[in-house]
Structures are given as C-alpha cells and as structure tokens.
Design an enzyme around this catalytic site. Structure first.
Site, PDB file in Angstrom:
ATOM      1  N   GLU A 105       0.843  -1.198   0.000  1.00 17.02           N
ATOM      2  CA  GLU A 105       0.000   0.000   0.000  1.00 17.02           C
ATOM      3  C   GLU A 105       0.883   1.254   0.000  1.00 17.02           C
ATOM      4  OE1 GLU A 105      -3.510   1.875   2.875  1.00 17.02           O
ATOM      5  OE2 GLU A 105      -2.033   0.471   3.695  1.00 17.02           O
ATOM      6  N   HIS A 106       1.765   1.353   0.980  1.00 17.00           N
ATOM      7  CA  HIS A 106       2.686   2.491   1.112  1.00 17.00           C
ATOM      8  C   HIS A 106       4.117   1.990   0.917  1.00 17.00           C
ATOM      9  CE1 HIS A 106      -0.530   4.840   3.123  1.00 17.00           C
ATOM     10  NE2 HIS A 106      -0.788   3.715   3.776  1.00 17.00           N
TER      11      HIS A 106
END
Length: 443
Positions: free
Chosen positions: A333-334
């Site tokens: 995601e990040h």
C-alpha cells in the site's frame, strides 16, 4: 507480549515461508468472512432493526431509527466545538487534496474521425451515488473523509453518503463531520462495521442503497465488501494498513525506525517492513524500534508490538535489486524509498500504491497533506489497482456518430465478419438497410 522485531533473511526462506509472509492479513480476512456473512444477511432481510441491534452489540451504542442519520444541528454543533486550529489545518490539507485531484477531472473528449464519416469519442459522467466508509475503531479519521469525499465531489456525484461508527455516547467525531460538510457529503449515518457495508449495498428503511462503496476498514469491513460485491461496486480493496521501506546503507536508521512506526500504529493487523541489503542498517533500526516501542502510549504500543512480532519486521536481501523484486511481489500500500540514488531505485518499482522518495517524506506527511490520495490498494492488489481518484467516481460512455458515407465505408467489412461469425441478422441490418421488405438473412 514479548518485545521483538522479526528479522528474516530472504534467501533462507522457503517458498511457503515467503508466501505466508507476503499473504499477511489477507488470511485474517478470509478467516472472518464466515463470521461476517450472517451480519450481512441480517441487514439485507431485517433492515434498520439489524443495524440497530449490531450497533448495540458491536459498538455498545443504543440508537433509535431516527438517530441513524446525523442532523443539521449536529453539523453546526460539531463546527462550533472543533478548535479553530483543527479547522484551520483541515482547511489547509483539504485544499492540497483538491489542488491535486482537480488535475484528474477529464476534459471533454474530442470526437476523433476514425474513418471518413465515422466519428467516435468518450463522455464521462459521475456514478449516481456512492457510499464512503470512514473507520473509527482505533481512532477518528477526518483525513479519510476528505480523501474520499473530495474526488467524489469533483467528479460530480449527485448523492454522496458517509457511514462511520459512532462514539460511545452515540455522537460522530466533530472533525469528521466538519470535513464531511466542507467536502460536500450529502448524508452521514452513525453506523459502522460489516453492517454499514450491508446497509449501503442493500438499503434499509433509513439508508437508501448506493451504486458503489469505497473506503478503508478492518478485516470485517473488507470481508463484508467481498460478500456484497455481486450487488454493488466495492472499489479498490482497502483493508488493514501496510507499509514497506526499501533502504540501503545511506539511510538514516533513526528516521527509518520512526517511519516504520507510522503505519504500524494503525492496528495489530497492520504490516510494516524494512527491506534492506545492509545488515548494519537493519541492526541499528531494530535497536531504535526496541527503544521506541515501549514509549508509545497504550493501545498504540500494543498494536506496534503485535505488528513487529507478526506481519512486520526486517527482511535482509542481497541487493537493492533483489529488494525491489520483493517489493514488487509484495505490492505494498505504502512504499518509501531511502537509497543513495532514489530515481534509479524508482525505475525498479512496478507495484506499489504510493511511492515516497527520500528522508523528508514520512508516511504521515502523505497520509494527510501532500495532495495525492491516501486511500490505497492493500493485500497485494496494487498490482492491478490504483489509489482512489476522481476517476473512481466516473464512468465513461463511448459516443459514436456514423454518416451515410461512414456506413458505406464500414459496411462491407462488417458484413463479411458477421457472416463469418454466424450472425445473419448483423449482416442483414447493413445489407438490407435501404430496401424495406427485402429482409433475407443468409444462414
């Protein structure tokens, strides 16, 4: 709980160990799906009665049907109760998000001449309605409100609905209400969890169904989205938080440790990993983490402890190139890059929800204020999904105009292909178009 930080040597892991490490909280979602199913079904069949029952059971809040929807008076009271500096900061970051997302609003598509007499283009229109899920279980998230509502408003969605779990006293967080009003949300309901997803999908006496649902949530919320995906578009998969830092020996271990803690404090089902070829960096980061974790307040301390002994830790690789392959398989995601040549490393990355470059950009900065959306695909879905954007709330229709000249241009080719594929009516619609009564399809 023992304080520890998992350390893995990628080259020593078996295929099954690698699979387990990469699958992380996705396995939790699969496990809760059966528990969620009866909740979704109850809301589908019982409507408001089930919503109120589950809100009492899961949130400890007793509501009546007329209290499900937030009133105008509550919006006004929330703005008055919110400290001026919080309103100022919300206004500031909302403007940043608007500035970025305005660039995603499509210009009217010009008609292109495909062939003489054949014009084609696209027309963008907003989805009829959308439901925004804003979690609350481990904190209040006005940042999620504006990350979801700003692109929906810019897309021109006629009906924007927000659901969020109530506080223990039955209220809704004032910052969330302020952001909702500031960003053009039309309806807000104090209901959360799987039951809120079911209400948005099927509708109840108080909540009309929506065309799409988006927003992050717990494993229960994510499982509920999967169960209603045949009824409503559920957007990108945004489940438990996950982050990876890909770093070499040039990275500052103190700053790396601080940044690893950011997503880890979201909850015990989060994932936070350092991927590095530097054993020296790994050792220093581990020491800093072990020093910092006990200083966090409860319950964040317990969340972080669970992450670094569960879905988080440090992965040692042979090179940045191998580390990039681990990242691409993980599709986090990040992702934060902390290497001596950031743009060379960037070229190695194919799969990530967001890519943050350099030591001056902690995950928290992007979560709140840089402009691009912080609602990102999780569960390895960054391989095929993108961050939430204005485009999520739009659909595109092809627009085509064909003149008599264009029909003559395309017709012979279409007749041949239609007959080849065995569709006589397709061909006859062209061959006999100007000769009424002559309809004679060839089989």
């Amino acid at each position: 709980m023992d304080l520890k930080v998992n350390v893995y040597v990628w080259g020593d892991l078996s295929p099954e160990e690698r699979r387990k490490l990469l699958s992380r909280s996705e396995e939790d979602i699969a496990r809760v799906e059966e528990a969620v199913r009866p909740v979704v079904e109850a809301v589908r069949t019982e409507g408001d009665a089930a919503l109120l029952r589950f809100t009492r059971q899961f949130d400890g809040v007793v509501l009546s049907p007329d209290r499900l929807r937030v009133t105008e008076e509550e919006f006004k009271a929330a703005e008055e109760a919110l400290p001026e500096e919080i309103r100022e900061s919300l206004d500031y970051v909302i403007e940043n998000v608007e500035r970025f997302h305005r660039t995603q609003v499509p210009e009217p598509s010009p008609m292109v001449e495909v062939r003489p007499g054949v014009m084609a283009g696209e027309r963008a229109t907003p989805v009829p309605s959308c439901g925004l899920y804003v979690p609350r279980g481990r904190g209040s998230f006005p940042s999620m409100v504006y990350m979801l509502a700003v692109p929906a408003r810019l897309a021109g969605v006629p009906r924007v609905v927000m659901v969020t779990p109530p506080e223990k006293d039955g209220s809704v967080n004032p910052a969330c209400l302020y952001a909702a009003r500031r960003c053009g949300v039309h309806e807000v309901y104090r209901v959360g969890g799987a039951q809120a997803i079911a209400a948005l999908a099927y509708g109840t006496e108080s909540i009309a169904p929506v065309s799409m649902i988006t927003g992050p949530g717990s494993a229960y919320v994510t499982a509920a989205k999967r169960l209603v995906a045949h009824v409503v578009h559920t957007g990108l998969p945004a489940g438990p938080s996950e982050s990876v830092i890909l770093a070499d020996e040039s990275a500052d271990p103190w700053k790396v440790a601080l940044d690893l803690l950011v997503e880890a404090e979201h909850g015990a089902d989060s994932a936070a990993l350092l991927v590095t070829p530097s054993r020296e960096l790994a050792g220093q980061v581990e020491a800093h983490l072990l020093s910092c974790i006990p200083r966090l307040p409860s319950p964040r301390r317990e969340f972080v402890q669970a992450v670094f002994s569960g879905y988080g830790g440090i992965i040692l690789v042979d090179s940045i190139e191998e580390g990039a392959e681990v990242v691409n398989e993980w599709a986090p995601e990040h992702l934060q890059l902390r290497t001596s040549d950031l743009f060379a490393t960037l070229k190695l990355i194919r799969n990530a929800g967001e890519i943050l470059l350099g030591e001056h950009l902690p995950f928290s900065l992007a979560n709140y204020a840089t402009g691009p959306n912080a609602v990102l695909p999780t569960g390895r879905k960054a391989k095929v999904f993108s961050p939430v954007s204005v485009r999520d709330f739009l659909k595109f229709s092809s627009v085509i105009h064909v003149s008599e000249e264009g029909l003559a241009e395309l017709g012979p080719h279409v007749v041949r292909l239609a007959e080849y594929e065995g569709f006589p009516a397709h061909a006859a619609a062209i061959v006999h178009r100007d000769t009424p009564g002559s309809y004679s399809p060839r089989g």
